[in-house]
Scaffold this active site. Sequence first.
Site, PDB file in Angstrom:
ATOM      1  N   HIS A 125       0.817  -1.228   0.000  1.00  0.00           N
ATOM      2  CA  HIS A 125       0.000   0.000   0.000  1.00  0.00           C
ATOM      3  C   HIS A 125       0.848   1.275   0.000  1.00  0.00           C
ATOM      4  CE1 HIS A 125      -3.702  -2.165   0.404  1.00  0.00           C
ATOM      5  NE2 HIS A 125      -3.405  -2.664   1.594  1.00  0.00           N
ATOM      6  N   ASP A 160      -2.786 -10.516  -2.607  1.00  0.00           N
ATOM      7  CA  ASP A 160      -3.363 -10.044  -1.344  1.00  0.00           C
ATOM      8  C   ASP A 160      -4.829  -9.663  -1.603  1.00  0.00           C
ATOM      9  OD1 ASP A 160      -2.274  -8.730   1.481  1.00  0.00           O
ATOM     10  OD2 ASP A 160      -3.977  -7.631   0.648  1.00  0.00           O
ATOM     11  N   HIS A 162      -6.384  -7.141  -0.674  1.00  0.00           N
ATOM     12  CA  HIS A 162      -6.529  -5.708  -0.925  1.00  0.00           C
ATOM     13  C   HIS A 162      -5.778  -5.311  -2.192  1.00  0.00           C
ATOM     14  CE1 HIS A 162      -6.931  -6.144   3.528  1.00  0.00           C
ATOM     15  NE2 HIS A 162      -7.917  -5.288   3.342  1.00  0.00           N
ATOM     16  N   ASP A 247      -4.801 -12.679   3.243  1.00  0.00           N
ATOM     17  CA  ASP A 247      -6.055 -12.194   3.821  1.00  0.00           C
ATOM     18  C   ASP A 247      -7.260 -12.474   2.924  1.00  0.00           C
ATOM     19  OD1 ASP A 247      -4.963 -10.389   2.063  1.00  0.00           O
ATOM     20  OD2 ASP A 247      -4.982  -8.692   3.443  1.00  0.00           O
TER      21      ASP A 247
HETATM   22 ZN   LIG Z   1      -4.325  -7.117   2.518  1.00  0.00          ZN
END
Ligand SMILES: [Zn+2]
Length: 339
Positions: A125, A160, A162, A247
């Site tokens: 991120h 991931d 996200h 995740d």
């Molecule tokens: Zn994540």
Amino acid sequence: MSLLVATHDECLLHDPGPGHPERSLRLTAVLDGVRSAGVADAVTWVEAPLAPLEQLTRIHPASVLERVERLCEAGGGAIDPDTWVSADSWNAARRAAGAGLDLIERLRAGEADVGWSIVRPPGHHATAGKQMGFCLVNNVSVAAAALADAGERVAIIDIDAHHGNGTQDIFWEDPRVLFVSLHQYPWYPYTGRADEIGGGEGRWSTVNIPLPAGATGQVFRRAFDEVIAPVVARHQTTWILVSAGFDGHRADPITDLGLSSADYADLAADILGLVPAGRRLLFLEGGYDLPALRDCAGAVAATAVGERFRPESPTSGGPGDDHVEVARGIHLEGALDLW
Ligand SMILES: [Zn+2]
């Protein structure tokens, strides 16, 4: 087949505060998972070195890095509501980035077939100029930039749950680095729509496959076959870097995808098979359920050395096939204008 794992005890010392999901027990669970996969003979462990600053500044301006270092020297604090540092976080972040750089050198020297950077804080991120989403230094991007500057053509496959907004942002206009992300959408950080395809000379070298809550391993396997494998072939990739967050596991408390540890093993086998041995690196990103982290890490470690360890079964059914169709239409059939 052999696996080289880079980690460091200083990565356990980064402390974003009580109750924060990105806690040191995550790292312990992943390391335990690798050790419990029954493949110890094929795994070599190395200590992650501190990344040299001149490697980090390929991605992040020195002033941005100094701000983190100074906050840590002052005892720590908040960078944003999600992203906190403690006194030890700067060294942890330098180890986290150093792991990937060290693995590149070791793989080039023929020490193993696959490298895995098992570190924290995670990285995907973090943009060039901003730490966010629990991430301080974009570890996978630091490694990708080092490889691209050495003449390699790099694909970063981000599995991931996200969207890897930081990585996308960093290589948005860079055709040397193909960025492919599978992620829950709409969800934090709310980027990663299918029509985000890169810009300038990097147009078409960003590939987003946003997926609805509940998407299972069957959808991920379809995305691999129908989108990821063809775009990687077209890009003429020479190194694969995987942003491996776990995740997307169905037990994860902060996302809603439907994967099992067996799905991660299948995905890892497919992705690692895209390039020859010695040119493949995994990077730990997120994953917040400790038993799921342990299972996923074990299943993936076994896969990386050509063995089979499956604590769970693969998943199928659920939504998302139409999302794969859209991404395929855009990237392989030029359907962006119809979007
Ligand atoms: Zn994540």
